[in-house]
Design a protein around this motif. Structure first.
Motif, PDB file in Angstrom:
ATOM      1  N   SER A  30      -9.158  -4.243  76.346  1.00  0.00           N
ATOM      2  CA  SER A  30      -9.353  -2.467  75.755  1.00  0.00           C
ATOM      3  C   SER A  30      -8.345  -2.105  75.345  1.00  0.00           C
ATOM      4  CB  SER A  30      -9.351  -1.732  77.131  1.00  0.00           C
ATOM      5  OG  SER A  30      -8.358  -2.653  78.105  1.00  0.00           O
ATOM      6  N   ASP A  31      -6.966  -3.191  75.299  1.00  0.00           N
ATOM      7  CA  ASP A  31      -5.554  -2.688  74.809  1.00  0.00           C
ATOM      8  C   ASP A  31      -5.616  -2.576  72.636  1.00  0.00           C
ATOM      9  OD1 ASP A  31      -5.590  -5.220  74.903  1.00  0.00           O
ATOM     10  OD2 ASP A  31      -3.689  -5.441  75.355  1.00  0.00           O
ATOM     11  N   TYR A  32      -6.599  -2.343  72.464  1.00  0.00           N
ATOM     12  CA  TYR A  32      -7.118  -3.253  71.158  1.00  0.00           C
ATOM     13  C   TYR A  32      -8.035  -2.003  70.924  1.00  0.00           C
ATOM     14  CZ  TYR A  32      -4.907  -8.347  71.312  1.00  0.00           C
ATOM     15  OH  TYR A  32      -4.481  -9.193  71.803  1.00  0.00           O
ATOM     16  N   THR A  33      -8.370  -1.284  71.234  1.00  0.00           N
ATOM     17  CA  THR A  33      -9.094  -0.308  70.615  1.00  0.00           C
ATOM     18  C   THR A  33      -8.199   1.107  70.870  1.00  0.00           C
ATOM     19  OG1 THR A  33     -10.764  -1.174  71.124  1.00  0.00           O
ATOM     20  CG2 THR A  33     -11.439   1.312  70.617  1.00  0.00           C
ATOM     21  N   LEU A  34      -8.113   1.668  69.894  1.00  0.00           N
ATOM     22  CA  LEU A  34      -7.409   3.288  70.261  1.00  0.00           C
ATOM     23  C   LEU A  34      -8.660   4.248  70.257  1.00  0.00           C
ATOM     24  CD1 LEU A  34      -4.805   4.496  68.534  1.00  0.00           C
ATOM     25  CD2 LEU A  34      -5.361   4.799  66.633  1.00  0.00           C
ATOM     26  N   ILE A  35      -7.832   5.254  71.071  1.00  0.00           N
ATOM     27  CA  ILE A  35      -7.943   6.677  71.646  1.00  0.00           C
ATOM     28  C   ILE A  35      -7.663   7.950  71.312  1.00  0.00           C
ATOM     29  CG2 ILE A  35      -9.314   7.362  73.833  1.00  0.00           C
ATOM     30  CD1 ILE A  35     -10.230   4.338  73.755  1.00  0.00           C
ATOM     31  N   LEU A  36      -8.449   8.518  70.514  1.00  0.00           N
ATOM     32  CA  LEU A  36      -7.827   9.739  70.083  1.00  0.00           C
ATOM     33  C   LEU A  36      -8.808  10.797  70.816  1.00  0.00           C
ATOM     34  CD1 LEU A  36      -8.206   8.621  65.872  1.00  0.00           C
ATOM     35  CD2 LEU A  36      -5.779   8.327  68.107  1.00  0.00           C
ATOM     36  N   GLY A  59      -8.168  13.323  66.540  1.00  0.00           N
ATOM     37  CA  GLY A  59      -7.382  12.626  65.647  1.00  0.00           C
ATOM     38  C   GLY A  59      -6.177  11.963  65.664  1.00  0.00           C
ATOM     39  N   GLU A  60      -5.672  12.442  67.262  1.00  0.00           N
ATOM     40  CA  GLU A  60      -4.386  12.117  67.680  1.00  0.00           C
ATOM     41  C   GLU A  60      -4.242  11.327  69.209  1.00  0.00           C
ATOM     42  OE1 GLU A  60      -1.701  12.537  66.198  1.00  0.00           O
ATOM     43  OE2 GLU A  60      -2.669  14.627  64.963  1.00  0.00           O
ATOM     44  N   PRO A  61      -3.286  10.205  69.091  1.00  0.00           N
ATOM     45  CA  PRO A  61      -3.526   9.050  70.470  1.00  0.00           C
ATOM     46  C   PRO A  61      -3.054   9.838  71.655  1.00  0.00           C
ATOM     47  CG  PRO A  61      -1.572   9.181  69.076  1.00  0.00           C
ATOM     48  CD  PRO A  61      -1.946  10.251  68.150  1.00  0.00           C
ATOM     49  N   ILE A  62      -4.047   9.057  72.755  1.00  0.00           N
ATOM     50  CA  ILE A  62      -3.781   9.382  73.687  1.00  0.00           C
ATOM     51  C   ILE A  62      -2.819   8.299  74.324  1.00  0.00           C
ATOM     52  CG2 ILE A  62      -4.986  10.031  76.206  1.00  0.00           C
ATOM     53  CD1 ILE A  62      -6.943  10.846  74.581  1.00  0.00           C
ATOM     54  N   VAL A  63      -2.116   9.332  75.109  1.00  0.00           N
ATOM     55  CA  VAL A  63      -1.066   7.986  75.682  1.00  0.00           C
ATOM     56  C   VAL A  63      -0.987   8.167  77.368  1.00  0.00           C
ATOM     57  CG1 VAL A  63       0.492   9.157  74.083  1.00  0.00           C
ATOM     58  CG2 VAL A  63       0.676   9.757  76.491  1.00  0.00           C
ATOM     59  N   GLY A  88     -10.476  -1.083  66.693  1.00  0.00           N
ATOM     60  CA  GLY A  88     -11.734  -0.123  66.297  1.00  0.00           C
ATOM     61  C   GLY A  88     -11.007   1.198  67.003  1.00  0.00           C
ATOM     62  N   VAL A  89     -12.127   2.813  66.972  1.00  0.00           N
ATOM     63  CA  VAL A  89     -11.040   3.762  67.081  1.00  0.00           C
ATOM     64  C   VAL A  89     -12.356   5.011  67.561  1.00  0.00           C
ATOM     65  CG1 VAL A  89      -9.779   5.631  66.553  1.00  0.00           C
ATOM     66  CG2 VAL A  89      -9.858   3.596  64.806  1.00  0.00           C
ATOM     67  N   VAL A  90     -11.766   5.219  69.219  1.00  0.00           N
ATOM     68  CA  VAL A  90     -13.156   5.865  69.769  1.00  0.00           C
ATOM     69  C   VAL A  90     -11.697   7.510  69.518  1.00  0.00           C
ATOM     70  CG1 VAL A  90     -14.279   6.491  71.985  1.00  0.00           C
ATOM     71  CG2 VAL A  90     -13.714   4.521  71.677  1.00  0.00           C
ATOM     72  N   ASN A  91     -12.314   7.757  68.702  1.00  0.00           N
ATOM     73  CA  ASN A  91     -12.611   9.890  68.585  1.00  0.00           C
ATOM     74  C   ASN A  91     -13.277  10.820  69.755  1.00  0.00           C
ATOM     75  OD1 ASN A  91     -10.889  11.811  67.902  1.00  0.00           O
ATOM     76  ND2 ASN A  91     -11.665  11.305  65.860  1.00  0.00           N
ATOM     77  N   LEU A  92     -12.338  11.702  70.425  1.00  0.00           N
ATOM     78  CA  LEU A  92     -13.346  12.980  71.274  1.00  0.00           C
ATOM     79  C   LEU A  92     -13.140  14.049  70.276  1.00  0.00           C
ATOM     80  CD1 LEU A  92     -12.307  10.601  73.682  1.00  0.00           C
ATOM     81  CD2 LEU A  92     -12.217  12.121  74.721  1.00  0.00           C
ATOM     82  N   VAL A  93     -13.716  14.596  69.660  1.00  0.00           N
ATOM     83  CA  VAL A  93     -13.989  16.047  69.012  1.00  0.00           C
ATOM     84  C   VAL A  93     -14.335  17.024  69.274  1.00  0.00           C
ATOM     85  CG1 VAL A  93     -14.445  16.721  66.520  1.00  0.00           C
ATOM     86  CG2 VAL A  93     -13.981  13.934  66.932  1.00  0.00           C
ATOM     87  N   THR A  94     -13.445  17.965  69.879  1.00  0.00           N
ATOM     88  CA  THR A  94     -14.368  19.209  70.178  1.00  0.00           C
ATOM     89  C   THR A  94     -14.473  20.012  69.001  1.00  0.00           C
ATOM     90  OG1 THR A  94     -11.659  20.348  70.166  1.00  0.00           O
ATOM     91  CG2 THR A  94     -12.459  18.817  72.007  1.00  0.00           C
ATOM     92  N   SER A  95     -14.999  20.986  69.867  1.00  0.00           N
ATOM     93  CA  SER A  95     -15.425  22.621  69.053  1.00  0.00           C
ATOM     94  C   SER A  95     -14.997  23.346  69.315  1.00  0.00           C
ATOM     95  CB  SER A  95     -17.564  21.835  69.421  1.00  0.00           C
ATOM     96  OG  SER A  95     -17.974  22.884  70.503  1.00  0.00           O
ATOM     97  N   LEU A  96     -15.117  24.616  68.218  1.00  0.00           N
ATOM     98  CA  LEU A  96     -15.065  25.526  68.140  1.00  0.00           C
ATOM     99  C   LEU A  96     -16.450  26.412  67.578  1.00  0.00           C
ATOM    100  CD1 LEU A  96     -11.364  26.091  66.631  1.00  0.00           C
ATOM    101  CD2 LEU A  96     -12.090  26.741  68.998  1.00  0.00           C
ATOM    102  N   PRO A  97     -16.324  27.727  68.186  1.00  0.00           N
ATOM    103  CA  PRO A  97     -17.520  28.449  68.091  1.00  0.00           C
ATOM    104  C   PRO A  97     -17.698  29.319  66.587  1.00  0.00           C
ATOM    105  CG  PRO A  97     -16.417  29.856  69.401  1.00  0.00           C
ATOM    106  CD  PRO A  97     -15.902  28.420  68.903  1.00  0.00           C
ATOM    107  N   ALA A  98     -18.480  28.940  66.195  1.00  0.00           N
ATOM    108  CA  ALA A  98     -18.736  30.169  64.596  1.00  0.00           C
ATOM    109  C   ALA A  98     -18.565  31.388  64.576  1.00  0.00           C
ATOM    110  CB  ALA A  98     -20.161  29.577  63.748  1.00  0.00           C
ATOM    111  N   ALA A  99     -18.258  32.516  64.100  1.00  0.00           N
ATOM    112  CA  ALA A  99     -18.471  33.893  63.187  1.00  0.00           C
ATOM    113  C   ALA A  99     -18.945  34.787  64.081  1.00  0.00           C
ATOM    114  CB  ALA A  99     -17.635  34.236  62.124  1.00  0.00           C
ATOM    115  N   GLY A 100     -18.962  35.455  65.342  1.00  0.00           N
ATOM    116  CA  GLY A 100     -20.232  36.477  65.946  1.00  0.00           C
ATOM    117  C   GLY A 100     -20.976  35.377  67.299  1.00  0.00           C
TER     118      GLY A 100
END
Length: 768
Positions: free
Chosen positions: A166-172, A175-179, A217-229
């Motif tokens: 597990s220490d060979y996979t980057l968790i983001l 796009g930024e690393p979780i420490v 490898g890399v695991v990236n957690l991507v958050t969301s924001l609502p569209a206008a309106g």
């Protein structure tokens, strides 16, 4: 530093000014279409819309023009118009959505937005809908049933990718690393999936873009924001076996020039005990809180984003030492706190170039206390404090419809404090500084071929500088057939414990020192009269180096029939300079002093295959299989030479061959997954199965490998079921869900402590 990067680009902006332009917005059904491509017809001149769907393009000539607007998942649109000298033509483009087999968009594989089907490296996407259907509440839930991925139990729940620990996979996170790792493991159960738009998993070395810890490898957690309106508010509560509860409250709002989202999550459990005959739970009682805020604002042509997260966990457990009348019981309490802050500013300098400047700061702290239940005395305490700061600038240049260049660089500063990471003899606390730069170019000479070349340079204060290149190819003979190939290198920097650890186990009596603390630590023990003999002269040791790899990945996918997709692939990773512990001295109490060295060479290689079928509009079926070999080259050579022996439980010795070798501990050579999802009206059923063959966990006969049956964990089949029903209310919607994990009640005792047996849960959610 940032100004130095931006001045040349500002000069480019002035030179690129044009007398006539076309600008506007791109939307579909009232929602912005981010990162759409806008191109002048019959040319390669074009630009890309931003995250809000706005664009601006200089027109090289007066008079009539024609634009081609396209985006993944939408019907391309041709727009014609005319521009007078000095005129700015304003457009409101509306695209029609189309149904495609793969409409996912990813950012992790190339640090730019791309359609999933156009990525040349192995990548998997778990969408927010997937997370809801399977009832996932933590990141471990989201990843446990994915093909080729395994969860491990080692100082928390870790992740194996392509046979790497597990220490060979980057968790983001965005796009930024979780420490915050313990013995190399970043515990996936720390991370809630609330507020996520998707999870992206890139398999294979990604050090050419992300540096260390991305060797596997890399695991990236991507958050969301609502569209206008759009506005949203909701709450969800869940209760399950062993007193496990999860509750989330969230709200979001989207306006023309700004958007925001926030949530609070509470996750708790009473824990469970797999060894009731002894004192102390296998998994202790804990309560975990997470608060998260995401903001985005348009500042003229620029876009400002801000993300912040804070979590805390309190844990209560116990254990005992001795037995019978000599048994002593202890309370084991722990507290964990971590937070991160991520401001980011994107400025389009012209229709070709945009610059993103980001800052990132994170802190992770833990406190551990063992207290005697009888007299309240403190038996053991341990504190840990990690701080991480990064500044980065990235420029994206879309030269034309066939060429995209990304360049960037930054600096990183990390600092440690704690009982195991004390200051050195000069009083300096452990710290590390790093400067990095990366570049990538994507070239698509035709629809048939796409080439991606990238490289990254890392200069670190504690080990030699590293250059990690990578080359990827995507070949599309037809819209139904795609071939992928990549070759690249990866590296993993020595972990903090391998550099700075200074630890003596008071109970057992052994000591462990990181590479930068070894000579000083041995001298201190000798001054105290604790060293009986040295095995080596540590002054002659070479400086510890980063582990590095060369990797090959091949794959193909084919839409065999409408609704039927087949994918096959293979990978090969060669790793050298693997860091391991070895004894360097013997203490007067008979125990050893250990240190870290570059010793081993390993390889991991395997084959993957998967099939996805949609026989009905509301039914999706998928199956996958992986074959994996993960081996130590020195052990393979010794087995081929016939110099390795084993002993059976009756202590009879016998010669071992390569076929007796179970591979690296914790790796299953065979694994498979099955998945079925069916929707009927407002009800969805999700059935997920996973199986892994036996894997080694112990070495009872002292030969360094798993070869006897009692040294393996038996094959493990797991089946999970979730049923979700949604109800439309006069105001808002209600979602009810029930589920059972590990339906067949598979257990492996303390060998797999994350498998307590069958668990059930029910949840209820309301949204406006």
């Amino acid at each position: 530093m940032i100004a130095r990067h931006c001045l040349p680009l500002l000069a480019l902006l002035a030179a690129a000014a044009s007398a006539q332009t076309v600008e506007g917005t791109i939307a579909s059904e009232g929602a912005p279409v981010p990162f759409a491509t806008v191109r002048l017809a019959e040319t390669e001149r074009g630009t890309a819309a931003d995250a809000e769907g706005t664009f601006r393009l200089a027109l090289p000539e007066l008079g009539p023009f024609a634009l081609i607007v396209s985006a993944v998942g939408y019907e391309p649109l041709r727009i014609e118009g005319a521009a007078a000298e000095g005129e700015t033509v304003r457009l409101a483009v509306a695209l029609d959505a189309v149904t495609v087999e793969t409409d996912d968009v990813v950012v992790t594989a190339t640090r730019t937005v791309k359609a999933l089907e156009d990525v040349a490296v192995p990548i998997t996407v778990v969408s927010a809908d997937d997370l809801r259907q399977q009832g996932a509440v933590r990141l471990s839930d989201a990843l446990e049933s994915l093909p080729g991925l395994f969860l491990s139990d080692d100082h928390g729940t870790g992740l194996q990718v392509q046979g790497f620990a597990s220490d060979y996979t980057l968790i983001l996170l965005d796009g930024e690393p979780i420490v915050g790792r313990t013995a190399g493991t970043l515990d996936l159960d720390r991370l809630t999936v609330a507020g996520l738009e998707r999870v992206e998993i890139v398999e294979g070395p990604s050090s050419s873009l992300y540096g260390s810890e991305a060797l596997a490898g890399v695991v990236n957690l991507v958050t969301s924001l609502p569209a206008a309106g759009r506005e949203h508010a909701g709450a969800r509560v869940r209760a399950g076996s062993y007193g496990t509860t999860d509750a989330t409250a969230e709200a979001s709002i989207g306006r023309e020039n700004w958007s925001a989202r926030a949530f609070v999550n509470r996750f708790a459990s009473d824990g469970y005990d797999l060894t009731p005959e002894s004192f102390g739970a296998t998994v202790p009682t804990y309560t975990d809180w997470t608060g998260d805020v995401r903001l985005q604002a348009r500042l003229g042509a620029a876009t400002l984003r801000l993300g912040g997260r804070a979590t805390t966990q309190d844990q209560q457990g116990g254990f005992s030492l001795g037995s019978g009348e000599l048994e002593t019981r202890y309370d084991d309490t722990g507290k964990r706190t971590d937070w991160s802050l991520h401001p980011e500013l994107t400025v389009p300098l012209n229709e070709t170039v945009r610059v993103t400047t980001s800052l990132y700061g994170a802190r992770y702290t833990t406190e551990t206390r063992y207290v005697n239940q009888t007299d309240g005395s403190l038996y053991y305490s341990d504190d840990f404090d990690q701080r991480y700061a990064k500044a980065e600038v990235q420029a994206d240049a879309l030269w034309n419809a066939r060429n995209l260049t990304v360049v960037g660089g930054g600096v990183i500063d990390e600092r440690l404090a704690g009982d195991r990471y004390s200051p050195d003899a000069s009083g300096a606390a452990p710290s590390a500084q790093q400067v990095f730069a990366f570049a990538q170019h994507e070239w698509a000479p035709s629809r048939l071929l796409e080439v991606n070349a990238s490289a990254r340079f890392d200069a670190h204060s504690d080990y030699a500088a590293r250059l990690t290149p990578k080359l990827s190819l995507l070949v599309r003979p037809s819209e139904a057939l795609r071939f992928r190939a990549s070759v690249g290198s990866g590296f993993k920097a020595p972990a903090f414990r391998q550099l700075y650890l200074s630890f003596t186990n008071a109970a057992a009596g052994y000591s462990v020192f990181g590479a930068t603390r070894l000579e000083e630590g041995l001298a201190e023990l000798e001054a105290q009269g604790q060293i009986a003999q040295r095995y080596i002269d540590v002054a002659e040791l070479d400086a510890i180096q980063a582990e590095n790899s060369v990797a090959f990945n091949l794959g193909a996918s084919a839409d065999v029939l409408p609704g039927l997709t087949v994918e096959v692939g293979g990978f090969w990773n060669e790793v050298r300079d693997l860091i391991e512990t070895q004894p360097v001295a013997q203490k007067t109490n008979g125990q050893q002093v250990f240190a870290y060295f570059n010793l081993a060479e390993i390889y991991t290689r395997g084959l993957d295959a998967s099939v996805t079928a949609r026989p009905l509009a509301d039914l999706e079926l998928s199956a996958s299989y992986q074959f994996l070999q993960a081996r130590d080259r020195e052990i393979v050579d010794a087995l081929n030479e016939g110099t390795v022996s084993g002993r059976d439980p009756d202590n009879r010795e016998y010669r071992l061959s390569l076929s007796d070798y179970g591979g690296l501990f914790g790796r299953s050579p065979h694994s498979a997954t099955l998945r079925a999802s069916y929707t009927l009206a407002e009800t969805t059923a999700s059935l997920r199965g996973r199986w892994r063959s036996r894997y080694g966990y112990a070495d009872f006969d002292g030969n360094g490998i798993a070869n006897r049956d009692d040294e393996f964990v038996a094959a493990t089949p797991i089946v999970d079921l979730t049923i979700t029903r949604e109800f439309a209310l006069p105001t808002g919607r209600l979602a009810a869900q029930v589920g059972a994990d590990n339906l067949f009640d598979t257990t492996r005792g303390t060998l797999v402590p994350s498998l307590p047996g069958r668990t059930v849960f029910a949840s209820l959610g309301f949204s406006l």
